[in-house]
Design an enzyme around this catalytic site. Structure first.
Site, PDB file in Angstrom:
ATOM      1  N   ARG B 128       0.780  -1.236   0.000  1.00 10.08           N
ATOM      2  CA  ARG B 128       0.000   0.000   0.000  1.00 10.08           C
ATOM      3  C   ARG B 128       0.817   1.293   0.000  1.00 10.08           C
ATOM      4  O   ARG B 128       0.239   2.367  -0.014  1.00 10.08           O
ATOM      5  CB  ARG B 128      -0.995   0.059   1.178  1.00 10.08           C
ATOM      6  N   ASP B 129       2.138   1.198   0.064  1.00  8.66           N
ATOM      7  CA  ASP B 129       2.921   2.438   0.050  1.00  8.66           C
ATOM      8  C   ASP B 129       4.239   2.235  -0.693  1.00  8.66           C
ATOM      9  O   ASP B 129       5.317   2.527  -0.171  1.00  8.66           O
ATOM     10  CB  ASP B 129       3.175   2.918   1.484  1.00  8.66           C
ATOM     11  N   LEU B 130       4.154   1.748  -1.918  1.00  3.09           N
ATOM     12  CA  LEU B 130       5.369   1.578  -2.714  1.00  3.09           C
ATOM     13  C   LEU B 130       5.765   2.929  -3.285  1.00  3.09           C
ATOM     14  O   LEU B 130       5.042   3.507  -4.092  1.00  3.09           O
ATOM     15  CB  LEU B 130       5.102   0.583  -3.850  1.00  3.09           C
TER      16      LEU B 130
END
Lengths: 387, 271
Positions: B128-130
């Site tokens: 969810r936070d690449l």
């Protein structure tokens, strides 16, 4: 596979299904508990006997038994005469999907039923009017439970107009559906009214339905259920089979499909594949009187049906040919949409001609209902896809 | 308590303070999160999940944790939590972006990053936070995932709470409030990083107010990478564009699919 016949409630229904299968004009039958009882009643054979009769006619026939849970849980459903014999679908004796335990029990019962009949597994679902919220989550929960039990099962999607117009929310939900990696999808548009042609004045709804079929068909076989002539558009978006029949209840799904009463008046119809339409015989005769050669061509070089048997045969032949033509034009929308556009352009020229003749029963209302609204929805879809 | 000395402050990571240090002679990274009202319970749970998640892997494609979660202050009312991670050599992706990469290097990057992401997706976990700060190229050429602080196990309840997952510029359409990022959303984010590596630009401009950025994310199909870099080989264009489809159903659905496709493209480009 291209044409599937939905279950119906008319006497003689099974005989007509066998007739259609025997003629090779259709490839499969989709039975459901609202039309065929689990236990024989009155003139209706049990589902097991019905399946045996269909297989005796054509051993290779594809038979699906859609559990039609979306109808059973639909508020206002009253048509319980056949469904009432399918108590095995609800182990606790009441129709409820309230909580994970009841969902799991129902899905397992549906699959047990289908396995006992030796038919492919089709997951139950609930009807959706928007792609988010509690009902959408329930549909996903049911689908995931079905996948947990059998990854190869056919998944089902049943949704109303407001669902198909939800834009990015619809696309996000379809993304969730794609994650199920179903081998096959049974996609049913739930119409507001029972009449055919359906009300397609909401072009965004048609475009959303086609976009969804397009997306699902990239990974799965898609059956455009209860769609009849409109299903040809679905074939262009990637569906490989279209659900149809000889009665409105087969050609369309609406809340009225699960309510008693009605029956309608008897009329004989004449398919006009050149106009992507079907007219009552008196209208077909009026066109015939004014312009016989054109009328003959529009009917696919057939005479006006003189009886129901002819009508059914012509309907399956003309619709099947059209679906087959689109499906055979290529594996997906990129190839099929141009083929569909070509068909629509030809039909539009024919419509313009027949409108110019001023025949009673073939006016702007019929043009919109049978053709123009569907084309506008298709155009919106194709334009967005840049196809 | 954590036995760490020689602390040197590094860049902050999201809500974290990050320090380089040494624990028993081994270089480590210390991560500290303050627990401030009113969200301390959520933050504590997120930290607990991040450490548990990292501890469940022993693979160079995911940063290793070197300690358990340590509570700072009164255990009944802690004011912070901290833990140790391995100190990675090499460089953050953010330091490498800017110049246009060779197509074969981009294919290798996608395959490598998707390999680490596969470990998460196989466990039904979404990162969810690449973003460039959460991906590092080790000196031996291994692409390593870091900071799954916003990761979500698909079977767990969301604890995002007040924190909108993702980094501006590196969000997917499903990151927009009201959406539910899934494995296909991580794929979209890999596509953004690959697009940036190929072109030096972002496919969807995050500038301006947040509402218009979110609208662009949800409603706009970004241009093909070939429109920004014409010499991109077709197979790589299809790979990157296949990550960046606005419609999640039309992307690679998870890192496994992406990794397999990327491996094929990488092999094609190396021939």
């Amino acid at each position: 596979m291209s044409l599937l016949v939905h279950d119906g409630r008319r006497n003689g229904h099974l005989l007509w299904c066998r007739e259609a299968l025997g003629s090779k004009r259709v490839d499969g039958i989709i039975l459901n508990p609202f039309c065929t009882p689990w236990v024989a009643r009155d003139r209706n054979p049990s589902v097991a006997d019905a399946i045996a009769a269909l297989r005796a006619t054509r051993p290779d026939v594809m038979i699906l038994v859609d559990p039609t849970t979306h109808g059973a849980v639909l508020p206002g459903t009253t048509l319980w005469d056949n469904y009432g014999s399918w108590g095995l679908l609800w182990p606790r004796g009441e129709i409820s999907l309230d909580g994970p335990a009841r969902i799991a029990e129902h899905v397992a019962a549906v699959f047990d039923m289908q396995q006992s009949l030796d038919v492919p597994l089709v997951a139950p679902t609930v009807e959706l009017d928007r792609p988010n919220g509690a009902q959408a989550e329930l549909a996903l929960e049911i689908a995931h439970e079905a996948r947990r039990l059998n990854r190869q099962c056919t998944q089902a999607l049943v949704a109303r107009r407001s669902f198909w117009t939800a834009g990015p929310d619809l696309d996000a939900f379809v993304g969730e559906l794609a994650q199920l990696r179903a081998t096959r999808w049974l996609v049913t548009p739930m119409r507001d009214q029972q009449g055919y042609p359906p009300d397609l004045t909401d072009y965004d709804a048609t475009a959303g339905w086609l976009r969804t079929i397009h997306s699902l068909s990239l990974r799965s076989a898609v059956i455009a259920a209860h769609s009849d002539w409109v299903g040809v558009l679905a074939a262009s978006a990637g569906a490989n089979a279209v659900g149809t029949g000889w009665d409105q209840g087969q050609r369309i799904c609406s809340p009225a499909s699960f309510r008693g009463g009605g029956g309608g008046s008897y009329r004989l119809y004449s398919p006009h594949p050149g106009l992507l339409a079907r007219f009552a015989s008196e209208v077909a005769e009026a066109i015939q009187d004014v312009t016989p050669e054109f009328a003959y061509a529009m009917r696919g070089n057939n005479a006006i049906p003189s009886n129901e048997t002819d009508h059914r045969a012509q309907h399956f032949e003309s619709l099947g040919d059209l679906v087959h033509q689109i499906v055979e034009s290529g594996p997906g929308a990129r190839q099929r949409v141009p083929a569909m556009r070509h068909v629509l352009e030809g039909a539009e020229i024919s419509w313009r001609h027949v409108l110019s003749l001023g025949i009673l029963g073939v006016g702007n209302a019929e043009f919109g209902g049978w053709f123009a609204n569907a084309k506008a929805g298709f155009d919106r879809y194709a334009r967005a896809e840049r196809l | 308590m954590l036995d760490v000395v020689d602390l040197v402050a590094l860049r902050p990571g999201g809500q974290k303070l990050v320090y380089a240090g040494s624990s028993q002679g081994v270089p480590v990274v210390l991560k500290v999160i303050s627990l401030m009202p009113p969200h301390q319970a959520l933050v504590l749970e997120r930290a607990r999940r991040e450490v548990l998640l990292l501890a469940s892997y022993n693979d160079r494609r995911i940063v290793s944790v070197r300690s358990g979660l340590a509570v700072l202050g009164d255990p009944a009312a802690p004011h912070g939590v901290a833990w140790l991670e391995e100190k990675l050599d090499g460089a953050d992706l953010g330091e490498l972006l800017g110049p246009q990469w060779a197509p074969s290097a981009v294919a290798e990057f996608i395959e490598g990053l998707a390999g680490g992401l596969t470990l998460l997706h196989e466990a039904d976990v979404v990162h969810r936070d690449l973003s460039p700060g959460n991906v590092r190229l080790r000196a031996d050429g291994t692409w390593t995932l870091m900071d799954p602080g916003l990761a979500k196990h698909l079977r767990d309840l969301s604890i995002t709470g007040v924190f909108q997952p993702g980094t501006p510029g590196y969000r997917s359409p499903e990151h927009v409030p009201g959406g539910t990022p899934g494995t296909h959303s991580d794929v979209f984010c890999v596509g953004i990083l690959a697009f940036a590596a190929l072109t030096g630009e972002l496919p969807i401009d995050p500038s301006g107010d947040e509402r218009s950025y979110f609208a662009r994310l949800r409603e706009t199909q970004c241009a093909s990478v070939s429109a920004r870099r014409a010499d991109t080989p077709t197979s790589l264009v299809e790979l990157v564009d296949g990550c960046l489809d606005r419609q999640p159903a039309r992307r690679f659905l998870d890192a496994m699919e992406l990794r397999n496709a990327a491996a094929q493209v990488r092999e094609d480009l190396q021939r």
